[in-house]
Scaffold this active site. Sequence first.
Site, PDB file in Angstrom:
ATOM      1  N   HIS A 211      -6.081  -0.999   4.419  1.00  0.00           N
ATOM      2  CA  HIS A 211      -5.671   0.411   4.449  1.00  0.00           C
ATOM      3  C   HIS A 211      -6.886   1.212   4.922  1.00  0.00           C
ATOM      4  CE1 HIS A 211      -3.627   3.895   1.992  1.00  0.00           C
ATOM      5  NE2 HIS A 211      -4.326   4.390   2.987  1.00  0.00           N
TER       6      HIS A 211
ATOM      7  N   THR B  96       0.870  -1.174   0.000  1.00  0.00           N
ATOM      8  CA  THR B  96       0.000   0.000   0.000  1.00  0.00           C
ATOM      9  C   THR B  96       0.908   1.225   0.000  1.00  0.00           C
ATOM     10  OG1 THR B  96      -2.066   0.921   0.858  1.00  0.00           O
ATOM     11  CG2 THR B  96      -0.452   0.269   2.504  1.00  0.00           C
TER      12      THR B  96
ATOM     13  N   CYS C 165      -3.817   7.612   7.448  1.00  0.00           N
ATOM     14  CA  CYS C 165      -4.435   6.294   7.386  1.00  0.00           C
ATOM     15  C   CYS C 165      -3.532   5.282   8.094  1.00  0.00           C
ATOM     16  CB  CYS C 165      -4.619   5.850   5.941  1.00  0.00           C
ATOM     17  SG  CYS C 165      -5.651   6.936   4.953  1.00  0.00           S
TER      18      CYS C 165
END
Lengths: 202, 160
Positions: free
Chosen positions: B45, B22, B28
Amino acid sequence: MDINNINSMLLDILKEIGNIGSGNAATALASMIDKKIDMEVPQVKILEFKDVTDILGGAEIPVAGIYFELSGDIDGNIMFILNLESACNLVNMLFNRENTKTELEDMDLSALSEVGNILAASYVNSLSNLTSLTLKISIPSISIDMAGAILSVPAIEFGQIADNVLFIETQFEEGNNKVIGDLFLIPKMDSFNKILQKLGVM
Amino acid sequence: MNTIKVGMADLAVVKTPGSLITLGLGSCVGIVLYDKINKIGGLAHIMLPSSKEIKNNSNKAKFADTALIILLDEMLNSGAKKRNILAKIAGGSQMFSFNSNSDVLKIGQRNVQATKAKLKECGIPIISEDIGGNYGRTIELNTEDGSLLVRTIGHGSKII
């Protein structure tokens, strides 16, 4: 208002908002660096979160992001984003330096924040003047990092109300392509009704 | 080797050989689950701490609480055993600083807290983490050995 049901009238209005704001911002940028600035037609982009991080050409591309909170009749954010090379070229132009510098120091960051501040303020001022919208921006905050990480900030704000994010994006280019920047207006969705009412279309 | 890219508010599970990546985690949080015996890895995520605070919560991968449940289910469906599963987490930074105490700007911290609380509730131990700060991270899980590579701009790379 549901983001999936935005009609073409609202889209046109959002584009026009982008147009009014960016025209003035482009003029401000041109006079600051005393160079010709080209401006693309503003675009309204509605994206799924998983696609957001790629809009600047890749999630890991290093960029300079200057971020503002927008309040008043439109709540949301304004962001001015430059790739790192453009950011360096821009401060070199501002300080009248040879284009040798490829790293940004505190002084450069401060100058970039101020450029962002002037752009965001011109954008918001012309919007206020031409519409009856009352708008205020916060002080700037700057970050040099991966495009994805920077774009996640407004995405998260949208994430609280929707599964998509709406950007009004305008691309600026200095005449010799040395500086390419993107100015984003990211209105919160609950502002849409207020915008329509204030503009007398609803 | 197949590499699966996990976007924002997205999750995936893969068996070895394979990796999960990711890109550009800011506030996040990347939640990694790994079964070292069966060599199965999962990555979510997440963007926000809790699906309960928000009306529009149809995308379960968006929230720490709901994403973890789904990720765990998918791990088990792929043949992972609960008792083997360990977690690693990364992200939760604050990209921009303001004087205001706005909740949105502290979202990274809240995402981390919510992730830890939910992992504890599920009885999954966290064996390593790289969280906080004011910079972005790209993370890549190698399902061969469960190592998690964390890359940054200007803050080095490391394996956790």
